[in-house]
Design a protein around this motif. Structure first.
Motif, PDB file in Angstrom:
ATOM      1  N   ASP A  39      36.104  40.256  15.229  1.00 35.48           N
ATOM      2  CA  ASP A  39      36.630  39.985  13.885  1.00 35.48           C
ATOM      3  C   ASP A  39      35.422  40.080  12.958  1.00 35.48           C
ATOM      4  N   PHE A  40      35.186  41.289  12.428  1.00 39.04           N
ATOM      5  CA  PHE A  40      33.880  41.604  11.847  1.00 39.04           C
ATOM      6  C   PHE A  40      33.796  41.477  10.339  1.00 39.04           C
ATOM      7  N   GLY A  41      34.926  41.573   9.633  1.00 47.30           N
ATOM      8  CA  GLY A  41      34.854  41.578   8.173  1.00 47.30           C
ATOM      9  C   GLY A  41      36.230  41.434   7.558  1.00 47.30           C
ATOM     10  N   SER A  42      36.281  41.531   6.239  1.00 47.23           N
ATOM     11  CA  SER A  42      37.571  41.411   5.564  1.00 47.23           C
ATOM     12  C   SER A  42      37.598  42.264   4.306  1.00 47.23           C
ATOM     13  N   THR A  55      31.757  44.692   3.409  1.00 41.23           N
ATOM     14  CA  THR A  55      32.388  45.030   4.693  1.00 41.23           C
ATOM     15  C   THR A  55      32.398  46.528   4.961  1.00 41.23           C
ATOM     16  N   ALA A  56      32.703  47.345   3.960  1.00 44.04           N
ATOM     17  CA  ALA A  56      32.728  48.798   4.180  1.00 44.04           C
ATOM     18  C   ALA A  56      31.334  49.325   4.522  1.00 44.04           C
ATOM     19  N   GLU A  57      30.306  48.811   3.855  1.00 48.32           N
ATOM     20  CA  GLU A  57      28.931  49.224   4.169  1.00 48.32           C
ATOM     21  C   GLU A  57      28.536  48.791   5.573  1.00 48.32           C
ATOM     22  N   VAL A  58      28.938  47.577   5.943  1.00 49.16           N
ATOM     23  CA  VAL A  58      28.639  47.075   7.281  1.00 49.16           C
ATOM     24  C   VAL A  58      29.301  47.958   8.331  1.00 49.16           C
ATOM     25  N   ALA A  73      39.816  43.489  11.145  1.00 52.19           N
ATOM     26  CA  ALA A  73      39.474  43.095   9.773  1.00 52.19           C
ATOM     27  C   ALA A  73      40.605  42.253   9.199  1.00 52.19           C
ATOM     28  N   ILE A  74      40.237  41.230   8.443  1.00 49.90           N
ATOM     29  CA  ILE A  74      41.213  40.347   7.810  1.00 49.90           C
ATOM     30  C   ILE A  74      41.554  40.858   6.411  1.00 49.90           C
ATOM     31  N   VAL A  75      42.819  40.755   6.053  1.00 53.33           N
ATOM     32  CA  VAL A  75      43.261  41.104   4.699  1.00 53.33           C
ATOM     33  C   VAL A  75      44.123  39.961   4.172  1.00 53.33           C
TER      34      VAL A  75
END
Length: 281
Positions: A39-42, A55-58, A73-75
């Protein structure tokens, strides 16, 4: 057995911004451990979660060619789901659906009824984009607002989600209020009622409480468990600095003691643990 490591949940409430290159190094280390999912980003408003504005850059910096770990990814709305769906590297999209009306309003500025409408749209996006939707049932073990709660209520929510085609549902202990007995009772009921659903356990706990909660979920039949290295994170709504994610190292130890083969790279796990000290300083 699926272990879901949640650095996103661990990082999102930090007051200091973790530099993008450090996030990438840490996540790449986690990708080598052998977790089922990261679960890396959102994809949410930077105003709401400034920590995850990159998050997109990561994602662009993650080394995915030599890992079996999938990305989640969480939204918080359809727009976020559309953004996440644009990235082929993301296999899972997670959405927090609260069983507490008060928390749903505070968390996403929507009613539960409106959130269900969004879930339906997001599920359709996931089908179109060949992704899987993971619904986190926030306040899944009770709430501090006096809103209605019972295991039967969780079953009712689950039934509606199943009717929409959702296959992965994770009751979430947002404020750390669950007990081992409560965890076991709820999951036994859910698994017996909905045998085709993949149920996950996203639990929060105070120091020392994690192993008993993990064991309760495992005994009830749960084979998808969330955690975060060193137990960082949790929900700011808990109003308790000691309540955080269950330490993933506790999850690993508890399941290993039950004879579960987790197939983790222990050297990579120790490296990630060492790196975490620089992230969560």
């Amino acid at each position: 057995m699926k272990l879901i490591e949640c650095p996103r949940d661990a990082m999102q409430g930090l007051t200091h911004f973790v530099p993008t290159d450090l996030k990438i190094r840490y996540l790449n280390a986690l990708l080598q451990v052998g977790f089922d999912t990261l679960d890396f980003g959102s994809f949410v408003s930077p105003r709401a979660i400034p920590q995850l504005r990159d998050t997109a850059e990561v994602l662009a910096g993650l080394e995915l060619d030599d890992t079996r770990t999938k990305l989640l990814a969480i939204v918080a709305n359809v727009r976020g789901a559309e953004q996440a769906s644009a990235f082929s590297a993301i296999q899972y999209i997670g959405f927090p659906l609260s069983v507490s009306e008060t928390f749903q309003q505070r968390n996403t500025n929507k009613s539960i009824a409106q959130a269900f409408e969004e879930v339906d749209e997001i599920q359709k996006l996931c089908i179109e984009g060949e992704k899987q939707l993971v619904i986190y049932l926030s306040m899944g073990f009770g709430n501090p607002y006096g809103d209605p709660y019972s295991p039967d209520l969780i079953s009712d929510f689950t039934g509606e989600l199943v009717d929409m085609g959702v296959q992965i549902i994770a009751p979430s202990d947002t404020v750390g209020s669950s007990t081992p007995a409560h965890i076991e009772t709820l999951f036994e009921q859910l698994i017996a009622t909905f045998p085709t659903v993949e149920f996950g356990a996203h639990l929060h706990a105070r120091p020392g409480e994690g192993p008993a909660k993990v064991l309760a979920a495992y005994r009830a039949g749960v084979r998808r468990i969330d955690g975060a290295l060193r137990g960082f994170g949790g929900c700011p709504m808990a109003a308790d600095d000691l309540t955080g994610n269950i330490p993933m190292e506790d999850v690993v130890e508890t399941l290993t003691n039950q004879g579960v083969s987790l197939h983790l790279n222990q050297a990579a796990l120790q490296k990630a643990l060492a790196l975490s000290a620089g992230v969560f300083m």
